[in-house]
Structures are given as C-alpha cells and as structure tokens.
Design an enzyme around this catalytic site. Structure first.
Site, PDB file in Angstrom:
ATOM      1  N   PHE A 130     127.379 -73.553  77.273  1.00  0.00           N
ATOM      2  CA  PHE A 130     126.156 -73.123  76.574  1.00  0.00           C
ATOM      3  C   PHE A 130     125.097 -74.209  76.428  1.00  0.00           C
ATOM      4  CE2 PHE A 130     129.515 -73.452  73.222  1.00  0.00           C
ATOM      5  CZ  PHE A 130     129.073 -74.624  72.617  1.00  0.00           C
ATOM      6  N   LYS A 179     129.178 -65.897  69.908  1.00  0.00           N
ATOM      7  CA  LYS A 179     129.958 -66.979  69.291  1.00  0.00           C
ATOM      8  C   LYS A 179     131.417 -66.739  69.662  1.00  0.00           C
ATOM      9  CE  LYS A 179     130.766 -69.675  65.114  1.00  0.00           C
ATOM     10  NZ  LYS A 179     132.116 -70.075  65.458  1.00  0.00           N
ATOM     11  N   ARG A 229     135.756 -76.105  71.071  1.00  0.00           N
ATOM     12  CA  ARG A 229     134.606 -76.782  71.658  1.00  0.00           C
ATOM     13  C   ARG A 229     135.066 -77.766  72.720  1.00  0.00           C
ATOM     14  NH1 ARG A 229     129.665 -77.501  68.738  1.00  0.00           N
ATOM     15  NH2 ARG A 229     128.074 -78.196  70.196  1.00  0.00           N
TER      16      ARG A 229
HETATM   17  P1  AMP Z   1     132.134 -73.426  63.096  1.00  0.00           P
HETATM   18  O1  AMP Z   1     133.275 -74.148  63.740  1.00  0.00           O
HETATM   19  O2  AMP Z   1     132.546 -72.174  62.408  1.00  0.00           O
HETATM   20  O3  AMP Z   1     131.282 -74.359  62.260  1.00  0.00           O
HETATM   21  O4  AMP Z   1     131.151 -72.916  64.255  1.00  0.00           O
HETATM   22  C1  AMP Z   1     130.625 -73.772  65.210  1.00  0.00           C
HETATM   23  C2  AMP Z   1     131.483 -73.734  66.461  1.00  0.00           C
HETATM   24  O5  AMP Z   1     131.353 -72.503  67.145  1.00  0.00           O
HETATM   25  C3  AMP Z   1     131.073 -74.735  67.510  1.00  0.00           C
HETATM   26  O6  AMP Z   1     131.570 -76.019  67.225  1.00  0.00           O
HETATM   27  C4  AMP Z   1     131.682 -74.159  68.763  1.00  0.00           C
HETATM   28  O7  AMP Z   1     133.014 -74.627  68.919  1.00  0.00           O
HETATM   29  C5  AMP Z   1     131.757 -72.668  68.483  1.00  0.00           C
HETATM   30  N1  AMP Z   1     130.906 -71.833  69.367  1.00  0.00           N
HETATM   31  C6  AMP Z   1     131.293 -70.652  69.908  1.00  0.00           C
HETATM   32  N2  AMP Z   1     130.325 -70.118  70.650  1.00  0.00           N
HETATM   33  C7  AMP Z   1     129.260 -70.971  70.614  1.00  0.00           C
HETATM   34  C8  AMP Z   1     127.951 -70.968  71.187  1.00  0.00           C
HETATM   35  N3  AMP Z   1     127.512 -69.967  71.948  1.00  0.00           N
HETATM   36  N4  AMP Z   1     127.146 -72.038  70.909  1.00  0.00           N
HETATM   37  C9  AMP Z   1     127.571 -73.052  70.122  1.00  0.00           C
HETATM   38  N5  AMP Z   1     128.792 -73.103  69.559  1.00  0.00           N
HETATM   39  C10 AMP Z   1     129.645 -72.075  69.794  1.00  0.00           C
END
Ligand code: AMP
Length: 545
Positions: free
Chosen positions: A315, A224, A229
C-alpha cells in the site's frame, strides 16, 4: 575515561521518579547524557527507558521474574562485597550475554551472571535493576521525553529529531548521534536501504461524515487487512523484510519474498510498505492468530508454508531508485505504485467524496472478510511513527490494545489455567500500566494454554488466586462501553470486554494509553453513530450496545 558506575544511572532514575515537571526531567536527562562517554550513551539511554536488549533484535532476556526475586532475596542476606561496583557498560554487556545464552546449562549460567552483578549492587541499584528487568520503571521517562532530551542535547528542533528518529528507527542510536555530532548529525540522517524505518501509524476514525466535512476534500479509501505489517527493502536481487517492530523476518517468509520477486524487476531499489495476510483454502483471509503462527514459528517454516499461505498486499512506497519519497504526497506515491506493482499485489483503493461512498466500500471490505477501511488523506506525506490524523482506521467494533498485568486462576472447566485477565492501559506519564477491566472471554482452549504458559514465565507473585505478571503481553480487546468506575484506581472500567487477539507485534508501551481511554470515554457522549454501523453489526451478528 573511567566507565560510569551503574549507581549514577540508578540515582538519576530515583531523582526522575521524584520530579513532576517534564522540563525538569528533560534537564536532568540532558545533564546526565552529556557526562557520559560516547560508548555509554546508547546502553544508558535504553536502560533508562527500561529496555534490556538492543532495539530491532530478536533476542529476549528469558529471565523469569521469580529468578530475579530469588536473587534479590539471596543478596539481601549478604553484606555488600568489597569489589568494584558494576558500571553501566558492564550491566548492559552482562544483559546481552544473558540474552544470547542457549541450550544446556544456560539457566545456571544466566543465574551466575546475574548473581555477579546483583551481589555488587547497593539497595538503590538493585531496586532500579529489578524495575528494568520487569520493564516497569514508573519514573516517567517515555520515548517522547527522551526525544525532547535529544532535541536539547543536539540543539535541534523537535521536528528534526522526530524525523531522524523515524529514519533511524532506533532511539539509542539517535541519542548517540545527538551526543556525538549534535544538530548536524541529526539533520544528516537519511533513509537507508536495508535499515528499517518506523512505519506510519493511524488514528481511529469515529465519524467519516464529520471527517469529510471537516477536510472538505476527497479521501483515499483502502481495505484494512487483518494481517501483519511488512516493510520490504529491495536492492537488486536482495529482498529483506522487516516487521512493524523493525525486527527482520525475511527468513520466516520465503513465500512472501517469492511474491516480491514477481514484480521486483521493474526497478533497481525500493522500500515498500504493506501487509501480509493469511489466506484459507477458499481464498478468504484467515484469522490473525493463524498468521501469528507463521511469525512465532512453532513449526518449521516449510510446514507452516503449507498450512498458512500468505498473501502480500502493498500500500505504500517510501523509496525508489535513489529517490526518497517520504515527502511526496499520497496521490503521487500511489501513482508510482500503480506503475510498478501489478494489481494482484496492490491494495484496492477508491477515492471517496461522501460518507455514502465510504459506507459502500466498507461494506465491500467486510463482506470480503477484511477488518475495515483505512482512510488516507490524498495530500499527506509519509510520516513514520507518528500518529497523526493523516491516516485513519475505520473498524466496526471499538477495540483497545491493552496489556495483561495479572490473571486469576480459573475454576471449573478452566481449572489449571490462568483465565481471568487484568487488562491495563499504558500510562506514559508514570511509565506504568493502569487496570481498566478484566475478562476471561475470547480465547480458545489452545490459546488459554499458551497464555497460561506465557504468563507463568512472566510471574511476579502468586497469592493462590491472582498471579501478578510483568507487563509484556498486549491483547486487542473489544468492548461495548467505557464507564467511569470506582472499582479500579484508574477510574475507568470496560463493559463486556473480550479479547479479540493477541498482539505479539506490539510492545507494551505501544498499547493504548489511559489518556486515550479517557478520550474514548468522553467521545461516547459526543459521537453520532457511524454510517452503516448498524449494518456492520448485522453483518457481524452482534449488537452495538
Ligand atoms: P492498528 O494496528 O489497529 O493501529 O492499525 C494499523 C495497522 O493496520 C497498520 O500497522 C497495518 O499493519 C494495518 N493495515 C492493514 N491494512 C492497511 C492499509 N491499507 N494501510 C495501512 N495499514 C494497514
């Protein structure tokens, strides 16, 4: 047909705010939408959910709340002018003109445009117009409720409506389509190159061991990344990049476009999903705040390019050469990616069967400076926008994304700054925000300054101690525990809250909900410790409790 007066929208909002049941609200919405002229449907829908600018655009209204209050005060001393009352379209168009004003004299121009509306409004209209400008409607019409209304309006099942929404990305457009073409319109929506779709989101994972046991099958693990994004649309030589909020960001990211070109000759057309991360001289990821500078564009693109180089990680793939891939399963989409994308751009992935494997990979991700892991079900389709348990995020610290609704003036070293932030969770039922804690921890001096400036632009009132602001700024907040507390009307309070970053990529309605806070509160009692949690805290240098 004569244009619908804005008064009708204000009256509807008033009625909605008095109704408690979802069904009744939906019925009211549908009746109202049916009556509108097609041209009015999109603006009315957006105004109904408290939006004042078109979706996906970059324009902001730039009307300070103080200005609105001044106007209202001014207009209350006037008797209602004997001219035509404003229509929904007129209100919308005026807001768009205001948002596009630039340069010298724009403040005065903005004021006079607003004046021309407000002076012709009744008290009820003014009240709802103000709520709209402030972005706090509190009449219980969330995106979800409007989607239910669309389902009824078009006589289409909710599932189809959700799917059309994720593909179109824009709610206003969806409502218009439902009104114009009904069910067949909703069913005919397809993924379209260069039209961003709502990205798939993740839920929090508390216990990978339990998850693996429950699923009874292996899962995919990915790093992660702590970045932003990006959705990349490629059509021949054209590359366009969209943010999580569906705004176009291509222009500010020429280095990312360059990286895409390195592998884009392997296909004609594609839509890719990924993350860009700021990298430091040592090749390790830099803090998220650095990355935001690139998106905020404080300096010129060229200057920032040198200062904050970006690394692209891919990804997912949603579309390839005429083939929509949303219903393909993760394993197949990943296989395609492995064929098309060179390993240096492909997000590291591992298939895990046990919690020990999850722990080992998590440790690796953290040691390389990433935020944690994403756990993805191998047999999951791509479901944009919806948070299901198909993707789960595993992070070492508990965080919530909350909205700043007020701030106290600082003392001592922080004199002159707004430093103690009142943090609120979103309440979609009421359409408002509910405070669950305060903090002055986590920001650098530079960030305090930026935050103070931004909050003052959003000021609603200032009693010399606390400044109430329009709920707009979303911050990620780490905390140690959620407690039941009579201190706030929400009934919950965060212990040891600290801001870990500002989430300019999120809208206030995307903040965590009060419902989620409640769930997390209850989970604290059930939850076993994460495997490796103590280890993570050792690595990060902080205690769990
Ligand atoms: P959150 O913003 O905390 O809800 O986490 C989701 C976000 O993590 C996504 O919208 C992406 O921007 C980010 N992200 C980072 N690495 C990944 C990954 N390998 N797959 C999907 N999302 C990821």
């Amino acid at each position: 047909m004569a244009e619908t007066p804005y008064r009708e929208l204000a009256e509807l909002c008033e009625r909605l705010s008095r109704l408690a049941g979802r069904k009744d609200k939906v019925a009211q919405l549908v009746r109202f939408l049916r009556k509108l002229d097609l041209e009015e449907v999109e603006p009315a829908s957006l105004l109904l959910i408290g939006r004042t600018t078109p979706e996906g655009g970059v324009e902001k209204l730039e009307v300070s709340v103080a200005t609105v209050f001044d106007l209202l005060r001014e207009s209350s001393q006037l008797t209602l002018m004997d001219s035509a009352p404003p229509t929904i379209l007129e209100v919308w168009r005026t807001l768009q003109s205001i948002a596009s004003l630039r340069g010298a004299g724009s403040r005065e121009r903005r004021l006079s445009l607003l004046r021309s509306l407000v002076h012709r409004m009744t008290d009820l209209e003014k009240r709802w117009f103000l709520k709209q400008l402030i972005g706090e409607m509190q009449h219980g019409v969330s995106e979800g409720l409007l989607l239910e209304a669309v389902s009824e309006l078009a006589n289409a099942p909710m599932e189809k409506v959700q799917r059309a929404f994720m593909l179109l990305g824009r709610l206003g457009e969806l409502v218009r389509l439902a009104a114009a073409e009904g069910r067949s319109g909703i069913e005919s929506v397809k993924l379209k190159l260069f039209r961003p779709l709502r990205p798939m989101l993740a839920e929090v994972c508390h216990d990978p061991r339990e998850l693996l046991e429950k699923l009874g099958e292996p899962v995919a693990l990915e790093y992660k990344f702590d970045g932003a994004r990006v959705q990349i649309h490629i059509g021949g030589p054209v590359v366009r990049i969209f943010s999580r909020r569906l705004g176009e960001v291509t222009e500010g990211l020429p280095d990312v476009v360059q990286q895409v070109r390195e592998f884009a000759d392997g296909f004609r057309e594609a839509v890719l999903d990924g993350e860009v991360v700021a990298v430091g001289g040592n090749g390790r990821p830099m803090p998220f705040q650095e990355l935001l500078r690139r998106f905020r564009r404080i300096r010129s693109v060229e200057e920032e390019l040198e200062r904050v180089p970006l690394k692209l990680w891919i990804f997912d793939i949603l579309y390839l050469d005429g083939r929509e891939l949303l219903d393909e399963l993760y394993a197949e989409r990943r296989r395609l990616l492995e064929e098309l994308i060179p390993p240096s751009y492909l997000t590291p992935m591992r298939v895990a069967r046990s919690a020990d494997e999850v722990e080992a990979f998590l440790r690796k991700a953290l040691s390389e400076g990433h935020e944690g892991l994403m756990i993805k079900q191998l047999s999951s389709p791509y479901r944009p926008g919806r948070r299901e348990k198909l993707w789960l995020k595993l992070k070492p610290a508990e965080t919530l994304d909350l909205v700043i609704v007020a701030a106290d003036w600082g003392h001592g070293r922080r004199t002159g700054w707004l430093s103690n932030y009142h943090l609120a969770a979103y309440d979609p039922e009421a359409g408002g925000f509910r405070v669950i804690g305060k903090t002055f921890k986590g920001l650098t001096d530079e960030e305090f300054e930026w935050m103070t400036k931004r909050l003052l632009e959003l000021k609603l009132s200032d009693d010399g101690y606390t400044v109430r602001v329009k709920p707009e700024i979303v911050v990620e907040v780490a905390y140690n525990e959620i407690q039941r507390s009579p201190k706030y009307p929400s009934g919950y309070a965060l212990r040891f809250a600290r801001i870990t970053r500002v989430r300019t990529d999120k809208r206030p309605e995307e903040a965590d909900t009060i419902q989620r806070v409640k769930e997390l509160y209850l989970k604290q009692f059930e939850r076993k410790r994460l495997p490796g949690e103590d280890l993570i805290w050792k690595l990060r240098g902080g205690p769990l409790k």
